[in-house]
Design a protein around this motif. Structure first.
Motif, short mmCIF file in Angstrom:
data_model
loop_
_atom_site.label_atom_id
_atom_site.label_comp_id
_atom_site.label_asym_id
_atom_site.label_seq_id
_atom_site.Cartn_x
_atom_site.Cartn_y
_atom_site.Cartn_z
N GLY A 65 56.24 93.85 26.43
CA GLY A 65 55.80 93.91 25.04
C GLY A 65 56.33 95.13 24.30
N ARG A 66 56.32 96.28 24.98
CA ARG A 66 56.85 97.50 24.35
C ARG A 66 58.33 97.35 24.03
NH1 ARG A 66 53.35 99.83 27.91
NH2 ARG A 66 54.92 100.12 29.53
N ARG A 67 59.08 96.78 24.96
CA ARG A 67 60.54 96.62 24.74
C ARG A 67 60.81 95.64 23.61
NH1 ARG A 67 64.38 98.62 29.14
NH2 ARG A 67 62.94 99.96 30.27
N VAL A 68 60.08 94.53 23.59
CA VAL A 68 60.28 93.54 22.53
C VAL A 68 59.89 94.14 21.19
CG1 VAL A 68 59.52 91.31 21.61
CG2 VAL A 68 60.02 91.55 24.06
N LYS A 69 58.75 94.79 21.15
CA LYS A 69 58.26 95.39 19.91
C LYS A 69 59.26 96.41 19.36
CE LYS A 69 54.13 97.75 18.18
NZ LYS A 69 52.80 98.26 18.56
N ALA A 70 59.92 97.14 20.24
CA ALA A 70 60.87 98.16 19.81
C ALA A 70 62.08 97.58 19.10
CB ALA A 70 61.32 99.00 21.01
N VAL A 71 62.44 96.34 19.39
CA VAL A 71 63.65 95.75 18.79
C VAL A 71 63.35 94.55 17.90
CG1 VAL A 71 65.09 96.53 20.71
CG2 VAL A 71 64.15 94.20 20.75
N LEU A 72 62.09 94.18 17.78
CA LEU A 72 61.74 92.94 17.08
C LEU A 72 62.20 92.93 15.62
CD1 LEU A 72 60.52 90.17 17.35
CD2 LEU A 72 58.26 91.17 16.93
#
Length: 128
Positions: A65-72
């Motif tokens: 979730g953190r990785r997706v949120k960072a690039v969303l």
């Protein structure tokens, strides 16, 4: 070294450099093996990711979730320009799911990460 050999070596170096630059222009593929269908079929996991994406801090986020949120925001506003092939399949699948099954959550996510609705405008079929 002959002129033709030097030219061939130069061309090879340019090709290698271009490939290396291209590889750096994609998001990490570390989580490309994540079973997206299993996540979308699990209501509590969908809720967890929606909370993660909408929260100001990352306290509600797991590592994915953190990785997706960072690039969303970038992924949505650039039509997934830096996505791996697997991510280019996963993003529209997730958007379609959210638009159909969790429209309120999708509206909030769009408002936060893609307020101009660029991704939705480029892919109106996902909301139908």
């Amino acid at each position: 070294m002959s002129r033709s050999t030097a030219t061939a070596v130069a061309a090879l170096l340019v090709a290698v450099a271009a490939r290396a630059a291209l590889a750096q222009d994609t998001y990490s593929s570390r989580f490309d093996g994540t079973d997206l269908d299993a996540i979308l079929a699990d209501e509590s996991r969908v809720d967890q990711y929606v909370r993660c994406f909408l929260a100001e801090k990352d306290d509600d986020c797991d590592e994915v979730g953190r990785r997706v949120k960072a690039v969303l925001a970038e992924a949505l506003t650039t039509d997934c320009a830096k996505c791996t092939e697997r991510q280019k399949v996963g993003l529209p699948k997730t958007v379609r799911f959210l638009a159909r099954e969790r429209p309120d959550a999708w509206q909030q996510i769009q408002g936060k990460f893609d307020p101009k609705r660029r991704y939705a405008a480029a892919h109106p079929e996902l909301s139908q």
